[in-house]
Design an enzyme around this catalytic site. Structure first.
Site, short mmCIF file in Angstrom:
data_model
loop_
_atom_site.label_atom_id
_atom_site.label_comp_id
_atom_site.label_asym_id
_atom_site.label_seq_id
_atom_site.Cartn_x
_atom_site.Cartn_y
_atom_site.Cartn_z
N LYS A 165 20.70 47.16 116.47
CA LYS A 165 21.14 46.85 115.11
C LYS A 165 19.98 46.41 114.23
O LYS A 165 19.88 46.79 113.07
CB LYS A 165 22.20 45.74 115.16
N LYS A 183 14.64 51.89 121.39
CA LYS A 183 16.00 51.70 121.88
C LYS A 183 16.95 51.44 120.70
O LYS A 183 16.55 50.79 119.73
CB LYS A 183 15.98 50.48 122.82
N LYS A 223 9.04 37.42 122.59
CA LYS A 223 9.72 36.70 121.52
C LYS A 223 8.88 35.53 121.03
O LYS A 223 8.85 35.23 119.84
CB LYS A 223 11.09 36.19 122.00
#
Ligand code: SF4
Length: 329
Positions: free
Chosen positions: A198, A195, A111
């Site tokens: 959304k 995976k 991240k």
């Protein structure tokens, strides 16, 4: 009875990836262990977000969880920010967490490299996120945490934090939580590439209509070897087959396997059978969601009751923690 803690991000309505990967398992666990389930909205604010949207998504997540079978009378279901002790314990755990352990976390590295590539600076919360996760679990002195494989590293850090705190202040006070590996394998998105998520737009929502589900299933990626209907396939490399394993009865799964390998069925035939089985499982969930939407106070009351019960447990832990640390008069 053993206690289990698990959290889920307030990402709005569930999709079948987080339903099969986590929530369906919670529904079973709540009858076997004392279960504390938390919508972790404090974990959702480490990156830029819209407050109104976060509130809405938190409520949508609560509604879908209850519709999917989480029973607030059986387990404790609450929103993280309603129990202030989570952040208090996090600060305490910051003082016993080695910085190097945080910097080594894979999710932080991923991240922060994304965040660091733009103009945005990296917030300290991204680094300290696993400390809050340890506080979430240990506040309830949970013995077990149902996790996917990608969360095992964070759980190991919670165990280190429990050990470090215990070594300094009170031997054996915090249990070292054990991983309960989620039985359902990782659910891939309908693009078959990554995976289900959304943000990647490759999901099927738990509350989508049968037509919407079919519109997504029909073009979904299958075994690339099946170019023509007469080409035999290998179900092991096909995401539709993984979904059959999750939604179809065992005899159907065996039948699909044989029909795929012998080219007895085309992929559209196979997807139609899957669609029927998915809809059969999802329709009752969707009916409960419609009832809850008609009575929004029921969800709010369930969360308020859950927060009350969570606070009772959290207050006991924090009273004892402060006492062992010399933070009381
Ligand atoms: S027949 Fe079914 S399992 Fe086989 S490749 Fe097609 S969709 Fe996948």
């Amino acid at each position: 009875m053993a206690r289990v803690f698990s959290g889920i991000q307030p990402s709005g309505e569930l999709h079948i990836g987080n339903y099969l990967g986590a929530v369906k398992n919670w529904v079973a666990i709540q009858h076997q262990m004392q279960s504390v389930f938390c919508i972790v909205n404090l974990h959702a604010i480490t990156q830029a977000y819209e407050p109104a949207q976060l509130r809405e998504r938190t409520q949508a997540m609560a509604l879908t969880l209850i519709a999917a079978g989480i029973d607030p009378a059986t387990c404790i279901l609450f929103v993280q920010s309603d129990v202030a002790e989570h952040t208090e314990l996090q600060w305490i755990f910051n003082t016993v967490t080695p910085l190097g352990e945080l910097e080594r976390q894979t999710q932080f590295k991923e991240k922060s490299s994304r965040a660091g590539s733009g103009e945005v600076s990296i917030p300290a919360g991204l680094l300290n996120y696993p400390v809050l996760q340890a506080a979430d679990i240990l506040l309830y002195r949970a013995d077990n945490v149902p996790v996917g494989e990608d969360q095992v590293q964070h759980l190991e850090l919670s165990r280190v934090i429990a050990r470090n705190w215990n070594a300094r202040f009170k031997a054996g006070y915090f249990p070292e939580p054990q991983a309960l590996l989620t039985p359902t394998r990782r659910i891939m998105g309908l693009d078959g590439q990554a995976k289900m998520s959304k943000s990647l737009g490759n999901t099927v929502g738990l509350l989508e209509s049968p037509d919407e589900i079919w519109a997504k299933l029909r073009p979904a990626v299958t075994d690339p070897a099946r170019v023509k209907k007469t080409d035999p396939g290998n179900p092991e490399v096909c995401n539709i087959f993984s979904l059959h394993r999750a939604f179809s009865p065992a005899e159907t799964v065996t039948h699909v396997d044989a029909q795929c390998r012998s080219a007895g069925w085309g992929c559209v035939d196979c997807k139609k059978v899957l669609h029927g089985n998915m809809v059969a499982e999802l329709v009752p969930i969707q009916a409960r969601a419609a009832e809850l939407r008609a009575e929004p106070k029921r969800v709010a009351a369930a969360l308020a009751g859950g927060a009350e019960r969570a606070r009772e447990l959290a207050k006991v832990t924090m009273r004892e923690v402060r006492d062992h640390m010399g933070l009381t008069a």
